[in-house]
Structures are given as structure tokens and as C-alpha cells.
Design an enzyme around this catalytic site. Structure first.
Site, mmCIF file in Angstrom:
data_model
loop_
_atom_site.group_PDB
_atom_site.id
_atom_site.type_symbol
_atom_site.label_atom_id
_atom_site.label_comp_id
_atom_site.label_asym_id
_atom_site.label_seq_id
_atom_site.Cartn_x
_atom_site.Cartn_y
_atom_site.Cartn_z
ATOM 1 N N ASP A 53 1.619 11.073 3.103
ATOM 2 C CA ASP A 53 0.634 11.855 3.871
ATOM 3 C C ASP A 53 0.425 11.226 5.245
ATOM 4 O OD1 ASP A 53 -0.778 9.648 3.021
ATOM 5 O OD2 ASP A 53 -2.448 10.777 2.146
ATOM 6 N N SER A 54 1.142 10.107 5.515
ATOM 7 C CA SER A 54 1.206 9.569 6.875
ATOM 8 C C SER A 54 1.849 10.591 7.816
ATOM 9 C CB SER A 54 1.990 8.252 6.906
ATOM 10 O OG SER A 54 3.203 8.380 6.195
ATOM 11 N N ASP A 92 3.312 12.440 -1.668
ATOM 12 C CA ASP A 92 1.875 12.147 -1.754
ATOM 13 C C ASP A 92 1.079 13.402 -2.072
ATOM 14 O OD1 ASP A 92 1.250 9.463 -1.394
ATOM 15 O OD2 ASP A 92 1.350 9.572 0.794
ATOM 16 N N LYS A 122 2.711 10.748 -5.789
ATOM 17 C CA LYS A 122 1.915 9.521 -5.627
ATOM 18 C C LYS A 122 0.480 9.924 -5.331
ATOM 19 C CE LYS A 122 2.226 6.633 -1.789
ATOM 20 N NZ LYS A 122 0.857 6.704 -1.233
ATOM 21 N N GLU A 124 -3.679 8.096 -4.623
ATOM 22 C CA GLU A 124 -4.410 6.865 -4.300
ATOM 23 C C GLU A 124 -5.596 6.668 -5.245
ATOM 24 O OE1 GLU A 124 -5.596 6.962 -0.175
ATOM 25 O OE2 GLU A 124 -3.535 7.197 0.534
ATOM 26 N N GLU A 191 -0.997 -1.762 -0.902
ATOM 27 C CA GLU A 191 -1.016 -1.752 0.568
ATOM 28 C C GLU A 191 -2.015 -2.764 1.108
ATOM 29 O OE1 GLU A 191 -1.255 2.146 2.333
ATOM 30 O OE2 GLU A 191 -1.498 1.336 4.352
HETATM 31 O O1 KIV Z 1 1.582 7.907 3.428
HETATM 32 C C1 KIV Z 1 2.260 6.866 3.485
HETATM 33 O O2 KIV Z 1 3.115 6.692 4.347
HETATM 34 C C2 KIV Z 1 1.997 5.830 2.485
HETATM 35 C C3 KIV Z 1 2.680 4.514 2.667
HETATM 36 C C4 KIV Z 1 2.019 3.753 3.753
HETATM 37 C C5 KIV Z 1 2.737 3.737 1.407
HETATM 38 O O3 KIV Z 1 1.255 6.047 1.585
#
Ligand code: KIV
Length: 273
Positions: A53-54, A92, A122, A124, A191
Site C-alpha cells: 500500500d506504499s 496489502d 498481507k 498490519e 518493520e
Molecule cells: O507497503 C509497503 O511497501 C510495505 C513494506 C514497507 C513492507 O508494507
């Protein structure tokens, strides 16, 4: 001379990732959000691509990861899946698509798997999201956990500084990691936490632990591809190793193109029909 064992696989699955931990082979992961980048990473032998989600930051220019939507994550995931032949694609679950409602979490995970063809999701958090983790896993969808600095909770933390330096937070992180493993997560991202703590977690879990800013004594590493290629240049955390400086390289190339067109140098006789 130390001999590193290597797991051979035509396609990487969650089982391959586990086998890598079992033989002590380090696991590699980078983010990607589009077809062209995914194709290069896959051809270069990356084990896992994270459609993170980055994307909210590096693709859409938002300050945080919170605004990106499930539809947008699915769009990025579809593009990445079309670009790969071998690696495992993890996507994510975005903010708001799983917290506090495990049925909604399952529906979000199923949309990602069905519509994009990705291989795992994934999310969080630890104890707070355990219901969602369990429900998603019960539908046969592999889940990767993510503890330590969890950017979707940035407004709760207030800053992006190192997490779990204090004993109480470290103890919760270890307990959460064990709960996520017990629930059936196939791997865990840690992280921005102290390397000693990450080492302890990686040693006490059977599942692979992938670090970002978590030192070298974990089972693998993940970075945001825009950061490691130097496309972003204002983000300089200590944990980041830059392999290229594409911001300057691309800027230089575009400057040259502008000059060439303006000066009528491009296209030349060989570059026309
Ligand atoms: O969204 C992302 O890029 C991440 C990584 C920093 C692990 O969750």
C-alpha cells in the site's frame, strides 16, 4: 568458506518460502505496483513481490498509506501479476478493508485473490486483527503478518520512528508474532524495530520473518523498489541501501531529450522513415 544452501523452484510458493527458512537461504522481497517493474524484478530472480500500500505514497503521491482503496490495490495487483512468471505475489489489504470486521476482511481478501490472481495477502497488526487473519486463512488464502512500524496506524503512533524500543511494546510484539504464527500466517514482516528484537522473533518463530529496518538476523529482506532504485530521493532512513540514483539519471535523460528536441537534433535522418 561457508556454503549457502539454495532451494530450487520453478515457481515460488509459500512452501518454497518456508523451505528457504528451513535451509537458511535468505528470502528476497521488493515492492512493485506495475507490469513493467514486476517483469524486471521477476526476471532478476526476486522471490516475492509485495504490491504494497506504499503505492499510495510512491505511485499516487499521498503523504500516508491511508487513502489508497481496495479497487486501486486490485488494479496494481492485476498489473503486477501479468508481469511475473516465477515469484510469489503478496498484496496489502488497504486501510479500512479489514480492521474491526472479519467478514469484510475476508470479502476484501477474496476480491484481491479472485480479481488479480495474486497468491497471498498481507495485513498490519497483531491481536487486534486476529479474527480477520483467522477468517481469511479459513478460506484458504495465505496471510503474511506485519508488525513493528505499521504505517496504517501512523496517526496513532504520531511518528515514523523506530518501534518497540520499550520493554512493554517489545513484549507485545513478541506475543503478537506468536499469535500470528499460531493462527497460520505463512510469514511475517517486521518493520523498523531494533535488530536484537527482530533476531529474537526470527529465532523463536518457525515461519519466515522478513525485515525492513530490522537488521540482518531475520530470514529475508524487503524494500520499497522506488527507494532502493533511488527514484525517491528525499526519503533517507538509515536502513535504506540505494542501488541506483534513478531520480538523477532519469532527470538527466529527460533534460537531454528536451535539449535534443528543442535544438532539432532529434530525430535525425536515421531516426525517421
Ligand atoms: O507497503 C509497503 O511497501 C510495505 C513494506 C514497507 C513492507 O508494507
Amino acid at each position: 568458506m561457508s556454503v549457502h544452501k539454495k532451494v530450487e523452484a520453478k515457481r515460488i510458493t509459500t512452501h518454497t518460502i518456508q523451505a528457504m527458512k528451513n535451509v537458511g537461504e535468505k528470502i528476497t522481497m521488493l515492492t512493485a505496483y506495475d507490469f513493467s517493474m514486476a517483469r524486471i524484478l521477476d526476471a532478476a530472480g526476486i522471490d516475492m513481490i509485495l504490491v504494497g500500500d506504499s503505492a499510495s505514497n510512491v505511485m499516487a503521491g499521498h503523504e500516508t498509506t491511508l487513502p489508497i482503496t481496495l479497487d486501486q490495490m486490485i488494479y496494481h495487483a492485476c498489473s503486477v501479476v501479468r508481469g511475473i512468471k516465477r515469484c510469489l505475489v503478496v498484496v496489502d489489504l488497504p486501510f479500512g478493508s479489514y480492521q474491526g470486521n472479519s467478514k469484510k476482511a475476508l470479502a476484501s481478501a477474496i476480491r484481491i485473490m479472485k480479481e488479480s490472481g495474486a497468491h497471498a495477502i498481507k495485513l498490519e497488526g497483531g491481536d487486534e486483527v486476529l479474527d480477520s487473519v483467522e477468517r481469511i486463512l479459513s478460506a484458504g488464502v495465505p496471510v503474511m503478518g506485519h508488525l513493528g512500524l505499521t504505517p496504517q496506524s501512523i496517526y496513532k503512533f504520531g511518528t515514523y520512528t523506530v518501534r518497540a524500543k520499550e520493554e512493554a511494546e517489545a513484549a507485545k510484539l513478541i506475543a503478537d508474532a506468536k499469535k500470528l504464527q499460531k493462527a497460520g500466517c505463512f510469514a511475517l514482516v517486521l518493520e523498523k524495530i531494533p535488530a536484537e528484537l527482530a533476531k529474537k522473533v526470527a529465532e523463536s518463530l518457525d515461519i519466515p520473518v522478513i525485515g525492513i529496518g530490522a537488521g540482518n538476523d531475520v530470514d529475508g529482506q524487503v524494500l520499497v523498489v522506488h527507494d532502493m532504485l533511488g527514484i525517491t530521493h528525499e526519503f533517507n532512513p538509515r536502513f535504506l541501501r540505494r542501488y541506483l540514483n534513478l531520480y538523477d539519471e532519469i532527470k538527466g535523460a529527460v533534460n537531454q531529450y528536451v535539449d535534443d528536441v528543442k535544438s532539432r537534433d532529434f530525430p535525425n535522418e536515421k531516426e525517421q522513415y
